[in-house]
Design a protein around this motif. Structure first.
Motif, PDB file in Angstrom:
ATOM      1  N   ALA A 272     -54.016  58.989 -36.372  1.00  0.00           N
ATOM      2  CA  ALA A 272     -54.888  59.736 -37.267  1.00  0.00           C
ATOM      3  C   ALA A 272     -56.190  58.965 -37.524  1.00  0.00           C
ATOM      4  O   ALA A 272     -57.281  59.553 -37.568  1.00  0.00           O
ATOM      5  CB  ALA A 272     -54.164  60.005 -38.585  1.00  0.00           C
ATOM      6  N   TYR A 273     -56.066  57.655 -37.690  1.00  0.00           N
ATOM      7  CA  TYR A 273     -57.254  56.826 -37.933  1.00  0.00           C
ATOM      8  C   TYR A 273     -58.229  56.924 -36.766  1.00  0.00           C
ATOM      9  O   TYR A 273     -59.439  57.071 -36.959  1.00  0.00           O
ATOM     10  CB  TYR A 273     -56.830  55.373 -38.156  1.00  0.00           C
ATOM     11  N   LEU A 276     -60.022  60.340 -36.753  1.00  0.00           N
ATOM     12  CA  LEU A 276     -61.052  60.428 -37.792  1.00  0.00           C
ATOM     13  C   LEU A 276     -62.235  59.519 -37.473  1.00  0.00           C
ATOM     14  O   LEU A 276     -63.391  59.881 -37.699  1.00  0.00           O
ATOM     15  CB  LEU A 276     -60.446  60.062 -39.144  1.00  0.00           C
ATOM     16  N   GLU A 277     -61.946  58.350 -36.919  1.00  0.00           N
ATOM     17  CA  GLU A 277     -63.011  57.424 -36.553  1.00  0.00           C
ATOM     18  C   GLU A 277     -63.914  58.041 -35.489  1.00  0.00           C
ATOM     19  O   GLU A 277     -65.145  57.931 -35.545  1.00  0.00           O
ATOM     20  CB  GLU A 277     -62.404  56.127 -36.031  1.00  0.00           C
ATOM     21  N   ALA A 279     -64.520  61.078 -35.138  1.00  0.00           N
ATOM     22  CA  ALA A 279     -65.293  62.146 -35.771  1.00  0.00           C
ATOM     23  C   ALA A 279     -66.315  61.585 -36.761  1.00  0.00           C
ATOM     24  O   ALA A 279     -67.018  62.356 -37.428  1.00  0.00           O
ATOM     25  CB  ALA A 279     -64.359  63.112 -36.484  1.00  0.00           C
ATOM     26  N   ILE A 281     -65.682  59.831 -39.499  1.00  0.00           N
ATOM     27  CA  ILE A 281     -65.194  59.911 -40.888  1.00  0.00           C
ATOM     28  C   ILE A 281     -64.520  58.591 -41.250  1.00  0.00           C
ATOM     29  O   ILE A 281     -63.608  58.135 -40.557  1.00  0.00           O
ATOM     30  CB  ILE A 281     -64.203  61.079 -41.048  1.00  0.00           C
ATOM     31  N   ASP A 282     -64.973  57.982 -42.337  1.00  0.00           N
ATOM     32  CA  ASP A 282     -64.452  56.686 -42.748  1.00  0.00           C
ATOM     33  C   ASP A 282     -63.530  56.872 -43.953  1.00  0.00           C
ATOM     34  O   ASP A 282     -63.980  57.118 -45.070  1.00  0.00           O
ATOM     35  CB  ASP A 282     -65.604  55.746 -43.103  1.00  0.00           C
ATOM     36  N   ILE A 283     -62.221  56.769 -43.710  1.00  0.00           N
ATOM     37  CA  ILE A 283     -61.221  56.905 -44.771  1.00  0.00           C
ATOM     38  C   ILE A 283     -60.279  55.702 -44.674  1.00  0.00           C
ATOM     39  O   ILE A 283     -59.866  55.323 -43.572  1.00  0.00           O
ATOM     40  CB  ILE A 283     -60.420  58.217 -44.619  1.00  0.00           C
ATOM     41  N   SER A 285     -57.269  53.298 -44.221  1.00  0.00           N
ATOM     42  CA  SER A 285     -56.068  53.537 -43.413  1.00  0.00           C
ATOM     43  C   SER A 285     -54.855  53.857 -44.275  1.00  0.00           C
ATOM     44  O   SER A 285     -53.988  54.645 -43.874  1.00  0.00           O
ATOM     45  CB  SER A 285     -55.779  52.322 -42.527  1.00  0.00           C
ATOM     46  N   ILE A 288     -54.870  57.464 -45.093  1.00  0.00           N
ATOM     47  CA  ILE A 288     -54.489  58.238 -43.908  1.00  0.00           C
ATOM     48  C   ILE A 288     -52.974  58.238 -43.746  1.00  0.00           C
ATOM     49  O   ILE A 288     -52.354  59.274 -43.493  1.00  0.00           O
ATOM     50  CB  ILE A 288     -55.169  57.647 -42.651  1.00  0.00           C
ATOM     51  N   GLU A 291     -51.366  60.608 -46.178  1.00  0.00           N
ATOM     52  CA  GLU A 291     -51.599  62.021 -45.875  1.00  0.00           C
ATOM     53  C   GLU A 291     -50.712  62.507 -44.732  1.00  0.00           C
ATOM     54  O   GLU A 291     -50.324  63.673 -44.702  1.00  0.00           O
ATOM     55  CB  GLU A 291     -53.066  62.250 -45.515  1.00  0.00           C
TER      56      GLU A 291
END
Length: 456
Positions: A272-273, A276-277, A279, A281-283, A285, A288, A291
């Motif tokens: 998932a990381y 998102l990376e 794309a 998007i910085d969230i 870990s 993530i 979620e």
């Protein structure tokens, strides 16, 4: 007190892991069981599963009686999947342990390969010189049959009938693939498997030489809490690539190239990381992981990220149900802080469904006492929520542990009754760090009761 394995036992266990011989068996069994006939409206969504749980747990009502329309004797020949193990190629033990798993598991519960069989009950029993036969309960895993109605065929009495017939084969030396008569047959159950072991010995007290009931008491006070905590879903929707149909497999095949383009990451949180990376998007870990890994999404992503080729699932009928995700799995089976989280994720990814018929007949037909005259051991994790409300050392009535109070009186003819409470352990004993201590308690108790592996 907790009984710890000695150095000699640990060395024997290590040798057993390499020397042992295990064979997968398919056993044709003639089942005959008197069971209820129930009527339920079709389940088409997870909302129907939720409604089913609401009806079962409604205060002051008896939903089971309201949908009961009669009785029938269920008969037929069904294949039961099993794993037979012996300590080595040249060993022929005189005593066999018949292992019956609980709801949400299959025969692998007793022989978990995780971390080189560190959590394997079978390995400990084999090191003590026993043979083991672990079965997939009728209707579950390799014992699933599309001809068996999950409402009116796959119920507790039919499963007990299968265990009875196989136990007779073990004594007679007529079990296909084994054909070796055993001097003694011991029965070890977990949870629903323990309840079935109790029913087996109540109906056929002569069939067993000794029984161990793990993850068990006869106090059903927390059944409603358990059903509510499971947050029931249709199995085919919860894990569509294992329990769904060809349509789900087609979706998997279509998405798989996207997954492989990111390196086929094995860990779902890392996967998932990376997505998102890519794309932008910085969230964090950790967010993530929460979620994905602790929600139902994990059940889908785990299969998406599998290295095996997609194939149609079992196409289970909608009356095969399961709990929703890792959080509900933990609530029912795992004691936080005392199990390996990676192991918990594996348990969630490999969970097995339960039929509506099994849920309806959980305790139905079980007499209040058993005429079984052999020895009985009840071994339960102290933090078991399903059978002890989270505290098996709570006292009441005449005093003593909850399992002792509720079970001892059910065996008035037993030659010896003991309880053992495993600390820092939830309902799913085999998934906890200290499970090996519990395994050794059982082998030591068998030996103390004259049920050692020599069969003398």
């Amino acid at each position: 007190m907790v009984v710890l394995a000695s150095i000699a036992t640990l060395l024997a266990l290590a040798a057993s892991a390499t020397a042992r011989v295990c064979t997968n068996l398919t056993i044709p069994v003639n089942i005959s069981a008197r069971q209820g006939i129930f009527t339920l409206p079709p389940f088409t969504s997870n909302l129907d599963a939720s409604r089913f749980a609401l009806n079962l747990t409604k205060q002051g009502s008896n939903f089971t009686d309201s949908i009961l329309t009669g009785y029938q004797t269920v008969t037929g020949t069904y294949n039961i999947s099993a794993q037979y193990c012996r300590p080595s190629a040249d060993s022929h033990p005189a005593v066999v342990q018949y292992l019956t798993h609980g709801i949400g598991f299959d025969k692998t519960y007793w022989d978990l390969s995780y971390q080189d069989y560190t959590y394997s009950y079978a390995s400990v029993a084999l090191a003590a010189g026993y043979a083991t036969l672990a079965i997939d309960r009728f209707g579950v895993g390799g014992s699933y049959s599309p001809l068996a109605d999950p409402l009116n065929t796959v119920q507790a009495p039919a499963e007990v009938s299968a265990t009875y017939e196989i136990s007779k084969m073990l004594r007679a030396g007529s079990l296909p693939g084994v054909e070796h008569a055993f001097n003694k047959v011991l029965h070890v159950g977990h949870s629903f498997g323990s309840l079935q072991t109790y029913l087996l010995t109540a109906l056929h007290p002569e069939i067993s030489d000794g029984i161990v009931l793990t993850g068990f008491s006869m106090n059903g006070s927390w059944t409603g809490q358990t059903l509510a905590g499971w947050d029931l879903h249709l199995a085919r929707l919860n894990q569509p690539f294992r329990f769904g149909n060809a349509s789900a497999a087609s979706v998997l095949n279509a998405v798989r190239p996207l997954i492989s383009s990111y390196g086929g990451v094995s860990d779902i949180a890392s996967l998932a990381y990376r997505l998102l990376e890519a794309a932008g998007i910085d969230i964090p870990s950790h967010d993530i992981w929460e979620e994905f890994a602790t929600t139902e999404v994990a059940n889908i992503l785990t299969t998406l990220n599998s290295s095996t080729a997609a194939s149609p699932g079992q196409d289970l009928p909608s009356l095969y149900l399961t709990w929703s995700d890792l959080t509900t799995n933990q609530f029912a089976f795992l004691y936080p802080g005392f199990y390996d989280l990676s192991f918990g994720l594996l348990a969630e990814a490999t969970k097995q469904p339960v039929t509506a018929g099994e849920i309806i007949t959980l305790g139905n037909g079980a007499p209040p006492t058993s005429a079984f005259a052999g020895p009985v051991l009840v071994l339960t994790g102290n933090e078991d929520t399903i059978y002890c409300g989270g505290d098996c050392l709570a006292t009441g009535g005449a005093g003593g542990s909850v399992p002792e109070n509720s079970v001892k009186g059910a065996f008035p003819s037993t030659s010896g009754f003991e309880t053992y409470i495993q600390l820092n352990t939830g309902h799913g004993i085999n998934f906890h760090y200290n499970s090996s201590g519990a395994y050794q308690v059982i082998q030591d108790w068998f030996a103390k009761e004259g049920l050692g592996s020599t069969g003398s």
